[in-house]
Structures are given as C-alpha cells and as structure tokens.
Design a protein around this motif. Structure first.
Motif, mmCIF file in Angstrom:
data_model
loop_
_atom_site.group_PDB
_atom_site.id
_atom_site.type_symbol
_atom_site.label_atom_id
_atom_site.label_comp_id
_atom_site.label_asym_id
_atom_site.label_seq_id
_atom_site.Cartn_x
_atom_site.Cartn_y
_atom_site.Cartn_z
ATOM 1 N N ILE A 5 0.844 -1.178 0.000
ATOM 2 C CA ILE A 5 0.000 0.000 0.000
ATOM 3 C C ILE A 5 0.887 1.239 0.000
ATOM 4 C CG2 ILE A 5 -0.234 0.152 2.521
ATOM 5 C CD1 ILE A 5 -3.146 1.015 2.017
ATOM 6 N N ARG A 6 0.485 2.221 -0.791
ATOM 7 C CA ARG A 6 1.203 3.489 -0.851
ATOM 8 C C ARG A 6 0.242 4.606 -0.512
ATOM 9 N NH1 ARG A 6 2.145 7.502 -4.590
ATOM 10 N NH2 ARG A 6 0.885 6.435 -6.173
ATOM 11 N N ILE A 7 0.633 5.449 0.437
ATOM 12 C CA ILE A 7 -0.231 6.520 0.921
ATOM 13 C C ILE A 7 0.479 7.847 0.714
ATOM 14 C CG2 ILE A 7 -1.529 7.414 2.897
ATOM 15 C CD1 ILE A 7 -1.280 4.590 4.135
ATOM 16 N N GLN A 8 -0.252 8.808 0.188
ATOM 17 C CA GLN A 8 0.316 10.140 -0.051
ATOM 18 C C GLN A 8 -0.664 11.210 0.416
ATOM 19 O OE1 GLN A 8 1.593 10.807 -4.098
ATOM 20 N NE2 GLN A 8 1.412 13.028 -3.905
ATOM 21 N N SER A 9 -0.183 12.073 1.344
ATOM 22 C CA SER A 9 -0.921 13.260 1.796
ATOM 23 C C SER A 9 -2.272 12.905 2.398
ATOM 24 C CB SER A 9 -1.113 14.251 0.635
ATOM 25 O OG SER A 9 0.121 14.663 0.104
ATOM 26 N N LEU A 10 -2.307 11.855 3.205
ATOM 27 C CA LEU A 10 -3.541 11.465 3.878
ATOM 28 C C LEU A 10 -3.369 11.643 5.378
ATOM 29 C CD1 LEU A 10 -6.401 10.212 3.515
ATOM 30 C CD2 LEU A 10 -5.347 7.981 3.954
ATOM 31 N N GLY A 11 -4.108 12.578 5.968
ATOM 32 C CA GLY A 11 -4.009 12.825 7.400
ATOM 33 C C GLY A 11 -2.596 13.200 7.804
ATOM 34 N N ALA A 12 -2.084 12.492 8.809
ATOM 35 C CA ALA A 12 -0.747 12.786 9.318
ATOM 36 C C ALA A 12 0.355 12.249 8.420
ATOM 37 C CB ALA A 12 -0.598 12.195 10.722
ATOM 38 N N ILE A 13 0.010 11.421 7.440
ATOM 39 C CA ILE A 13 1.009 10.784 6.584
ATOM 40 C C ILE A 13 1.241 11.620 5.338
ATOM 41 C CG2 ILE A 13 1.570 8.731 5.236
ATOM 42 C CD1 ILE A 13 -0.067 7.098 7.180
ATOM 43 N N SER A 14 2.504 12.053 5.153
ATOM 44 C CA SER A 14 2.857 12.804 3.955
ATOM 45 C C SER A 14 3.082 11.853 2.783
ATOM 46 C CB SER A 14 4.119 13.635 4.203
ATOM 47 O OG SER A 14 4.543 14.283 3.022
ATOM 48 N N ALA A 15 3.927 10.872 2.973
ATOM 49 C CA ALA A 15 4.177 9.843 1.950
ATOM 50 C C ALA A 15 4.714 8.612 2.649
ATOM 51 C CB ALA A 15 5.158 10.335 0.894
ATOM 52 N N ALA A 16 4.098 7.486 2.421
ATOM 53 C CA ALA A 16 4.538 6.251 3.081
ATOM 54 C C ALA A 16 4.188 5.063 2.210
ATOM 55 C CB ALA A 16 3.896 6.112 4.453
ATOM 56 N N THR A 17 5.029 4.056 2.282
ATOM 57 C CA THR A 17 4.801 2.804 1.570
ATOM 58 C C THR A 17 4.993 1.657 2.549
ATOM 59 O OG1 THR A 17 5.595 3.719 -0.526
ATOM 60 C CG2 THR A 17 5.527 1.325 -0.337
ATOM 61 N N ALA A 18 4.085 0.702 2.520
ATOM 62 C CA ALA A 18 4.188 -0.455 3.401
ATOM 63 C C ALA A 18 3.950 -1.718 2.595
ATOM 64 C CB ALA A 18 3.181 -0.359 4.543
ATOM 65 N N GLU A 19 4.806 -2.716 2.815
ATOM 66 C CA GLU A 19 4.644 -4.013 2.173
ATOM 67 C C GLU A 19 4.128 -5.009 3.205
ATOM 68 O OE1 GLU A 19 8.299 -5.160 0.421
ATOM 69 O OE2 GLU A 19 8.273 -3.568 -1.106
ATOM 70 N N PHE A 20 3.215 -5.870 2.769
ATOM 71 C CA PHE A 20 2.591 -6.822 3.674
ATOM 72 C C PHE A 20 2.873 -8.245 3.206
ATOM 73 C CE2 PHE A 20 0.154 -2.925 3.881
ATOM 74 C CZ PHE A 20 -0.004 -2.724 5.243
ATOM 75 N N ASP A 21 3.060 -9.117 4.185
ATOM 76 C CA ASP A 21 3.299 -10.527 3.903
ATOM 77 C C ASP A 21 2.101 -11.343 4.373
ATOM 78 O OD1 ASP A 21 5.875 -10.003 2.898
ATOM 79 O OD2 ASP A 21 6.702 -9.991 4.932
ATOM 80 N N LYS A 22 2.185 -12.638 4.187
ATOM 81 C CA LYS A 22 1.182 -13.533 4.740
ATOM 82 C C LYS A 22 1.282 -13.530 6.258
ATOM 83 C CE LYS A 22 1.233 -16.687 0.774
ATOM 84 N NZ LYS A 22 1.459 -18.084 0.320
ATOM 85 N N GLY A 23 0.284 -14.080 6.904
ATOM 86 C CA GLY A 23 0.312 -14.186 8.353
ATOM 87 C C GLY A 23 -0.210 -12.943 9.033
ATOM 88 N N LEU A 24 0.283 -12.702 10.251
ATOM 89 C CA LEU A 24 -0.204 -11.611 11.093
ATOM 90 C C LEU A 24 0.745 -10.430 11.030
ATOM 91 C CD1 LEU A 24 -2.080 -10.434 13.257
ATOM 92 C CD2 LEU A 24 -0.734 -11.667 14.984
ATOM 93 N N THR A 25 0.223 -9.280 10.612
ATOM 94 C CA THR A 25 0.976 -8.028 10.593
ATOM 95 C C THR A 25 0.345 -7.073 11.596
ATOM 96 O OG1 THR A 25 1.585 -8.259 8.262
ATOM 97 C CG2 THR A 25 1.700 -6.054 9.209
ATOM 98 N N VAL A 26 1.159 -6.466 12.476
ATOM 99 C CA VAL A 26 0.636 -5.481 13.405
ATOM 100 C C VAL A 26 1.215 -4.116 13.065
ATOM 101 C CG1 VAL A 26 0.313 -7.156 15.258
ATOM 102 C CG2 VAL A 26 2.450 -5.852 15.133
ATOM 103 N N LEU A 27 0.397 -3.082 13.292
ATOM 104 C CA LEU A 27 0.836 -1.699 13.161
ATOM 105 C C LEU A 27 0.732 -1.045 14.523
ATOM 106 C CD1 LEU A 27 -0.847 -2.272 10.232
ATOM 107 C CD2 LEU A 27 0.054 0.012 9.854
#
Length: 586
Positions: A5-27
């Motif tokens: 997922i790539r996020i740009q200029s949404l709320g507090a996030i200016s630009a961020a990219t996150a990659e996800f794998d199988k299984g359990l991912t926590v933020l």
C-alpha cells in the motif's frame, strides 16, 4: 491478499509505503502518528465515501494505491474477481497482481482506478468485497444490528442456495400479487382501456398494412404520375446505349455499344502494348454499358401500360395515412404499436375467469414462498445452536470463561400495515422480508447464570470486541485466503485477555492475511511482521518495518514507555519468547 500500500498526503502521513506478507501483521505507534490512516486508506480502496478533510494540510489531494494478489484465494472467489476485472476492463500487472487506486481532491470529486482503468468508486467496493474484511469500532456497532447478525448466521449456516430460492419465489409472488390487486381495484378503468385498445386494433387489422408499405406506395405513385416521362427517358437512354439497325438512318452505328465495339476492334488490330491495355479497359466499359442497357429494358418491361391503377394506390395511401395520423409516424411504427397493444391487452383481462386464475396463481406462489421460508428457517435454527456453541467456546479462550453467547431465530409477525403478509403452514401470519421471515438475534452475558440480554444491551466495548473476534475466528473458513483488517479490536482489553486476543489473531492468520492496528504489546508480540507508524521530519508520519531488535524496543515502549531501559527490553524479550513458544504449541 494485500501485497503493498502506498499513501500520499492522507491525514498525518505525507508519503509512506508499506509491504505486507502472509500471516499476522501489526501496526503500532504513538498516539497521533496516524496508525488509523492506514485503515482509512483501506476503507478508501474499498469504495468508502471520500472525506476531503482527510487531505493533508498544504496538499491538493490525497492518493491511496494498493496492490493485491489473488493466488491464495479459493477458486470461487478467484473466479468472481476475474469476472469483476473483465466487466471493468481492468488489467493485471505483469506479475499478475492488481492495482487499485483512489484519489481524494481537496476541492473536487474523488477518483477511482482499477487495473489501469478509471472506474466508479462502487466498482472498488465490488472488487475489494472478496478480498478485504475491515473491522473497526464502527463495524463493532454494526454487529448490533439485526441484519448484520442474520448475515453472520447465514455465513455460518451456508444457506446461500436456500436464500436465493426464497428471494426468487418471493419476487414472483409479489409481482403476481400486485397485478391481482391492481386489476381488482382498477377493474372499470382497465376495462375502458381494453375497449379502446380493441377498437384501435380492429381498425388496424381492417386496413391490414404490410411492413414498409407506405414507402413502397410513395414510389409507385410517383412512378405512375410521371409514367410517360419515365418511359420516354428510359427508351431514349436504352436506344443511345444499344440501338438496333432499324434505328440507324445513315448506315453508321450511333449506339454506345457499337461505337465502343468499333474502338476496341481498332485498338486490338495493333501490336502496341499501351493500346492493348486501353482495349481491355474499353472491354470492361462495354460490359457495364451492356448491363445498363439490359436493366433499362427490364425497367421498360415492368412499367404499366397506363396509369389506371394510380387512383387505387392513392386510395390505399389515404387508408394508411389514417393510421399513421393516430398511432405512429409510419406504417412500421403502427405495426409495433399494434404488437405492444396486443401484449398490453392480454394484461388487461379483468373478467372473473382471468381474475380467478390470477388469484389461484398468487395462492400457489404464496405456498411456494412459505415452503422456501420454512426451509430457510429450519436451516438457520439448526445452525444457530452450532454458532452459539462455537462462539461461546472461543470466548472462553479469550479469558471469558463464564460468558454465554446465544443465537435465537424467531418468526417476524406480520404488522398491521403489512401489505403482503405470508401465511405459514402453521397458520401464523408472518412478515415476508427480503431475507426471509426470521428475526435473528444475538444474546450475551458475561457471567453464566445471569439473564442473557440482547448483545446491544449487555456487552461493554471490550466485550463486544472479543465477541466480534470470536465470530470471525468461527466464520474464518468461509473466506479463506482473504485479508482481514482489525482496527483496535483490543480496545478496552488488557492483561490475560490481551494475550488470548493475540493468540486468536495468530491462529486466524494461518488461513488469512491479518492486519491489526493495536496498542497492546501482548497482541503485537504474536506478529509475523511488525510495522511502526512514527513521526518523521516536519511532523509527517512514515511507516517502517521493524527488525528483531527494533521490535524489542517498540514492545518495551508499548509496555511502559521504557524503550531505552534494560528492564523494559528484558520484559519485551520475555514477551516475544512466550508468544513464540505459544504459537509453536498451538
């Protein structure tokens, strides 16, 4: 699953990219860093309403882009995804993944894109329905609604075929019932309409127009009106093209065919290649001229000897115009109107025989609806016991050993203002809703032995979170391979219950991709992948994947804000080790 997922200029996030794998991912992350913006971005990719206030200050628009893969989906869901892509004209990327994009402008409409094609936002909803299941605090509140509870029971019971059968016969029953009521209440009005249609159809049948007859008559009348001129023009042209020897006055040929023939003979008498080529061209012209002469002969042969039929054709034209003045612009339109009127006339039969037959049809369909509703109710009632037992067992594993979860299925009685009550085989009048005659209600008590109350009256926020998680664990088999997102599902929970939630999420992640926004270290310790959302430069937030040592520091911070202390780190390592051993054991 969600790969990136790539996020740009949404709320507090200016630009961020996150990659996800199988299984359990926590933020995880400090309050205010924008953890929930990741969930908000997924809601946007799911077609949720765009809120311009979410656009980061100073930016013109926010953009969310997600990359999804379908390799782990069950065949049925994968086929549904392919159908959605085909219908949208969307394309897969080179690696087989699908890119979905949503942009939100500060002062304009939002835009949606799927597989490189612009699509309506609802198309993203259709696409992600089979891939994403989002659970936040609002989703927990929806769980209190009866329709959501009925849908959960239906997922567990697997009653899709029975439900579709009920909906089909109910729709047929309602259409027939409305027709009967309409014909009965409007008998006089419909009888008058039927008389008008019968009169019009009798008039049309009396004239008996043929398709396109009006256009044919126009051509015939014009020809008869100009008969002598047409004959003179056609005969003169034919003579010019191929005159016989009787037409020759000076011994020399005057027709086009004779002239062309002579020219061809002269050209062919030489050995010059250029002249031979011209001779071939003139031969082709001679063929065309000959064909035209023969067609002119046919035209002359078909011309009537006199204009005596003109009067009858004008009279026929007047008959047709009497129809086109009343019913349509041309004869073909009149014929279409007549066909539609015959269909309508068949629906206007208000005779006692017709109304009696329709009433019997309504009764037959009502019996079919009642039977289909009965089958559906029976399946739900049987499944309700199994669902209640399974969820109660899951709640015991979530540190609620005394909790009792119930599922009741009751018949919705017909209301006083019910326009279409359904008589069940038992004689009871029920309300035939769009999903059956059943009212499904979840009950809950945290302490067995006390009264079980409706879920919306008995569960606290933390208890409701665990009920929802228990339901998802029980229902997990119905959506294997999809992505499940939980936004602070552990709100209001702590201690031993938090450990149990982490354990259940880890178990759920064996068959699903699970993404959790959490503030509890006991839950985060069970993660396969740990992402942290933290403030960067200029107050903007970024998403960062943690390695083992960074996870220890983050868990220590979550435990008591002791990220740099040896005691906090030791406690964090102990928590990670315990979670690891627990996952191996279970």
């Amino acid at each position: 699953m969600l790969a990136e997922i790539r996020i740009q200029s949404l709320g507090a996030i200016s630009a961020a990219t996150a990659e996800f794998d199988k299984g359990l991912t926590v933020l995880t992350g400090e309050t205010g860093t924008g953890k929930t913006m990741v969930v908000t971005s997924l809601h946007l990719l799911g077609g949720a309403r765009a809120d311009a206030s979410r656009v980061r200050s100073g930016a013109d628009r926010a953009v969310v882009e997600g990359r999804f893969t379908t390799a782990d989906l069950d065949p049925v869901t994968a086929a549904q995804i392919d159908e959605i892509l085909d219908a949208s004209g969307a394309d897969r990327d080179d690696d087989g993944s699908i890119i979905a994009l949503r942009s939100v402008s500060r002062g304009g409409p939002s835009r949606a894109n799927l597989g490189g094609r612009s699509v309506p936002a609802k198309s993203l909803t259709t696409f992600t329905n089979g891939l994403l299941t989002l659970h936040g605090q609002n989703d927990q509140l929806r769980l209190m609604r009866f329709d959501e509870q009925r849908a959960a029971l239906d997922r567990f019971a697997g009653v899709e075929t029975k439900l579709e059968r009920y909906k089909k016969v109910r729709n047929e029953w309602q259409i027939a019932r409305r027709d009967l009521v309409d014909r009965t209440n409007r008998a006089r009005e419909l009888a008058q309409e039927a008389d008008r249609l019968k009169f019009a159809l009798t008039e049309i049948d009396g004239v008996d127009p043929a398709p396109g007859e009006d256009e044919t008559l126009v051509a015939d009348i014009r020809r008869l009106s100009e008969l002598d001129a047409l004959r003179e023009a056609a005969a003169g042209a034919r003579a010019a093209l191929s005159a016989s020897m009787d037409d020759v006055s000076d011994g020399e040929p005057h027709s086009a065919t004779d002239t062309l023939g002579r020219a061809i003979g002269l050209l062919q008498s030489t050995d010059d290649a250029t002249l031979a080529g011209l001779a071939r061209q003139l031969t082709e012209v001679l063929t065309v001229v000959g064909d035209a002469a023969r067609e002119l002969g046919d035209f002359l042969a078909e011309l009537p000897g006199d204009a005596s039929s003109l009067e009858s054709k004008l009279a026929r034209q007047a008959e047709l115009r009497s129809l086109t003045r009343k019913y349509a612009a041309d004869v073909d339109g009149v014929l279409r109107w007549a066909a539609e009127s015959r269909t309508r006339l068949a629906q206007l039969d208000v005779s006692e025989e017709a109304l009696g037959g329709l009433a019997r049809r309504v009764e037959e369909l009502a019996a079919q609806v009642a039977a289909a509703a009965g089958e559906l109710s029976k399946a739900r009632a049987k499944a309700a016991k199994g669902l209640a037992k399974a969820v109660t067992a899951e709640l015991a594993g979530l540190a609620m050993a005394d909790a009792d979860f119930t599922v009741t299925v009751s018949t919705m009685p017909a209301r006083d203002d019910d326009t279409a009550p359904l008589r069940l085989p038992s004689g009871e009048l029920a309300h035939a809703g769009g999903d059956g005659v059943d009212l499904v209600e979840f009950g809950f008590t945290a302490h067995r032995g006390t009264d079980v109350l409706p879920l919306n009256k008995s569960a606290s926020g933390g208890e409701l979170s665990r009920v929802m998680l228990a339901l998802e664990v029980v229902l997990a088999a119905s959506a294997e391979g999809t992505t499940m997102v939980f936004d602070e599902v552990d709100a209001g929970v702590g201690g031993r219950a938090a450990v149990q939630i982490g354990r259940r999420l880890a178990r759920l992640a064996r068959s699903h991709q699970v993404i959790v926004v959490t503030h509890l270290p006991q839950v985060a310790a069970y993660a396969d992948t740990h992402l942290v959302v933290e403030s960067g430069r200029n107050g903007a937030s970024e998403v960062r994947r943690l390695d083992d040592e960074q996870r220890v520091a983050e868990l220590a911070r979550m435990l008591a804000g002791l990220g740099e202390s040896d005691t906090g780190r030791a406690h964090a390592r102990e928590l990670l080790a315990a979670a690891g051993q627990d996952r191996i054991a279970t």
